[in-house]
Motif scaffolding. Structure first.
Motif, PDB file in Angstrom:
ATOM      1  N   TYR A  96      10.341   2.213   5.051  1.00 18.24           N
ATOM      2  CA  TYR A  96       9.128   1.217   5.553  1.00 18.24           C
ATOM      3  C   TYR A  96       8.233   1.151   4.448  1.00 18.24           C
ATOM      4  O   TYR A  96       8.224   1.758   3.252  1.00 18.24           O
ATOM      5  CB  TYR A  96       8.355   1.773   6.750  1.00 18.24           C
ATOM      6  N   VAL A  97       7.633  -0.074   4.479  1.00 19.22           N
ATOM      7  CA  VAL A  97       6.614  -0.652   3.406  1.00 19.22           C
ATOM      8  C   VAL A  97       5.404  -0.999   4.147  1.00 19.22           C
ATOM      9  O   VAL A  97       5.409  -1.702   5.202  1.00 19.22           O
ATOM     10  CB  VAL A  97       7.076  -1.732   2.663  1.00 19.22           C
ATOM     11  N   VAL A  98       4.026  -0.457   3.715  1.00 20.16           N
ATOM     12  CA  VAL A  98       2.979  -0.943   4.435  1.00 20.16           C
ATOM     13  C   VAL A  98       2.263  -2.133   3.416  1.00 20.16           C
ATOM     14  O   VAL A  98       2.216  -1.884   2.463  1.00 20.16           O
ATOM     15  CB  VAL A  98       1.914   0.295   4.269  1.00 20.16           C
ATOM     16  N   TYR A  99       1.745  -3.074   3.894  1.00 18.23           N
ATOM     17  CA  TYR A  99       1.196  -4.215   3.495  1.00 18.23           C
ATOM     18  C   TYR A  99      -0.132  -4.515   3.995  1.00 18.23           C
ATOM     19  O   TYR A  99      -0.395  -4.250   5.093  1.00 18.23           O
ATOM     20  CB  TYR A  99       2.051  -5.819   3.947  1.00 18.23           C
ATOM     21  N   ARG A 100      -1.120  -4.890   2.966  1.00 21.81           N
ATOM     22  CA  ARG A 100      -2.512  -5.098   3.260  1.00 21.81           C
ATOM     23  C   ARG A 100      -2.843  -6.493   2.570  1.00 21.81           C
ATOM     24  O   ARG A 100      -2.716  -6.718   1.691  1.00 21.81           O
ATOM     25  CB  ARG A 100      -3.279  -4.098   2.684  1.00 21.81           C
ATOM     26  N   PRO A 101      -3.541  -7.169   3.567  1.00 20.57           N
ATOM     27  CA  PRO A 101      -4.128  -8.426   3.026  1.00 20.57           C
ATOM     28  C   PRO A 101      -5.073  -8.315   1.993  1.00 20.57           C
ATOM     29  O   PRO A 101      -6.047  -7.571   1.967  1.00 20.57           O
ATOM     30  CB  PRO A 101      -4.667  -9.164   4.435  1.00 20.57           C
ATOM     31  N   VAL A 109       0.678  -1.173   0.009  1.00 16.52           N
ATOM     32  CA  VAL A 109      -0.239   0.051   0.037  1.00 16.52           C
ATOM     33  C   VAL A 109       0.953   1.088  -0.132  1.00 16.52           C
ATOM     34  O   VAL A 109       1.541   1.557   0.867  1.00 16.52           O
ATOM     35  CB  VAL A 109      -0.977  -0.015   1.441  1.00 16.52           C
ATOM     36  N   PRO A 110       0.865   1.964  -1.075  1.00 12.81           N
ATOM     37  CA  PRO A 110       1.755   3.343  -1.012  1.00 12.81           C
ATOM     38  C   PRO A 110       1.277   4.408   0.016  1.00 12.81           C
ATOM     39  O   PRO A 110       0.248   4.748  -0.380  1.00 12.81           O
ATOM     40  CB  PRO A 110       1.774   3.679  -2.305  1.00 12.81           C
ATOM     41  N   ILE A 111       2.060   4.885   0.952  1.00 13.69           N
ATOM     42  CA  ILE A 111       1.729   5.864   1.546  1.00 13.69           C
ATOM     43  C   ILE A 111       2.723   6.796   1.532  1.00 13.69           C
ATOM     44  O   ILE A 111       3.865   6.722   1.456  1.00 13.69           O
ATOM     45  CB  ILE A 111       1.367   5.624   2.932  1.00 13.69           C
ATOM     46  N   ASP A 112       2.492   8.286   1.534  1.00 14.44           N
ATOM     47  CA  ASP A 112       3.297   9.401   1.470  1.00 14.44           C
ATOM     48  C   ASP A 112       3.509  10.016   2.800  1.00 14.44           C
ATOM     49  O   ASP A 112       4.841  10.220   3.272  1.00 14.44           O
ATOM     50  CB  ASP A 112       2.974  10.285   0.458  1.00 14.44           C
ATOM     51  N   GLU A 113       2.484  10.114   3.724  1.00 12.54           N
ATOM     52  CA  GLU A 113       2.521  10.659   5.065  1.00 12.54           C
ATOM     53  C   GLU A 113       1.813   9.787   5.857  1.00 12.54           C
ATOM     54  O   GLU A 113       0.522   9.752   5.938  1.00 12.54           O
ATOM     55  CB  GLU A 113       1.792  12.003   4.920  1.00 12.54           C
ATOM     56  N   PRO A 114       2.642   9.179   6.899  1.00 11.61           N
ATOM     57  CA  PRO A 114       2.238   8.348   7.888  1.00 11.61           C
ATOM     58  C   PRO A 114       1.003   9.068   8.648  1.00 11.61           C
ATOM     59  O   PRO A 114       0.227   8.335   9.215  1.00 11.61           O
ATOM     60  CB  PRO A 114       3.221   7.664   8.622  1.00 11.61           C
ATOM     61  N   GLU A 115       1.181  10.243   8.939  1.00 12.58           N
ATOM     62  CA  GLU A 115       0.245  11.105   9.949  1.00 12.58           C
ATOM     63  C   GLU A 115      -1.122  10.960   9.132  1.00 12.58           C
ATOM     64  O   GLU A 115      -2.064  11.083   9.721  1.00 12.58           O
ATOM     65  CB  GLU A 115       0.697  12.407  10.115  1.00 12.58           C
ATOM     66  N   ARG A 116      -1.189  10.960   7.825  1.00  7.57           N
ATOM     67  CA  ARG A 116      -2.465  10.934   6.959  1.00  7.57           C
ATOM     68  C   ARG A 116      -3.136   9.626   6.622  1.00  7.57           C
ATOM     69  O   ARG A 116      -4.331   9.487   6.233  1.00  7.57           O
ATOM     70  CB  ARG A 116      -2.261  11.869   5.890  1.00  7.57           C
ATOM     71  N   PHE A 117      -2.276   8.631   6.901  1.00  7.47           N
ATOM     72  CA  PHE A 117      -2.597   7.527   6.320  1.00  7.47           C
ATOM     73  C   PHE A 117      -3.710   6.738   7.310  1.00  7.47           C
ATOM     74  O   PHE A 117      -3.469   6.786   8.454  1.00  7.47           O
ATOM     75  CB  PHE A 117      -1.368   6.330   6.621  1.00  7.47           C
ATOM     76  N   ILE A 118      -4.584   6.129   6.728  1.00  4.56           N
ATOM     77  CA  ILE A 118      -5.785   5.542   7.450  1.00  4.56           C
ATOM     78  C   ILE A 118      -5.715   4.017   7.224  1.00  4.56           C
ATOM     79  O   ILE A 118      -5.933   3.470   6.326  1.00  4.56           O
ATOM     80  CB  ILE A 118      -7.145   6.006   6.841  1.00  4.56           C
TER      81      ILE A 118
END
Length: 125
Positions: free
Chosen positions: A120-125, A60-69
């Motif tokens: 870091y990398v965010v992963y989603r099932p 899951v690409p994210i640029d700003e962890p503070e805005r990531f849901i």
């Protein structure tokens, strides 16, 4: 496919109040409880990307962890921070909190990670 409810339940059930420096072990056990195949798992948290991909997780690409849901079942794999653990860090989202071997106060697992902001990398099932 990982059962995210069982994954989250196992994360919460085993989380301590402070880090025990065993994030990969605790997240791996939660993945296994959710039905993931964790055979031949890596020793270090920073190397969990391929295991997650084999179990149906996508990046899951994210640029700003503070805005990531985040969504329940999401997992973040961090590379090492300067002055942090050389194995990196891994954490899962239980629907309310980021959890590894402890319940974290936010996306970043501690002050070194907040300050250094390693990749870091965010992963989603």
């Amino acid at each position: 496919m990982v059962n995210v409810d069982e994954f989250a339940d196992e994360l919460r059930a085993n989380a301590g109040k402070i880090s025990q420096r065993q994030c990969a072990t605790y997240v791996r056990k939660a993945l296994a409880a959710g039905g993931a195949n964790t055979d031949a798992h890596p020793a270090e948290a920073k190397n969990y990307g391929s295991l997650l991909a084999r179990n149906g997780y996508s990046i899951v690409p994210i640029d700003e962890p503070e805005r990531f849901i985040p969504k329940k079942g999401d997992i973040v794999v961090f590379q090492p921070a300067k002055g942090g653990n050389k194995a990196g860090h891994i954490q899962g989202y239980d629907g309310k909190n980021w959890v590894s071997d402890f319940v974290q106060t936010g996306f970043w697992p501690g002050p070194v990670y907040r300050r250094e902001r390693p990749s870091y990398v965010v992963y989603r099932p």
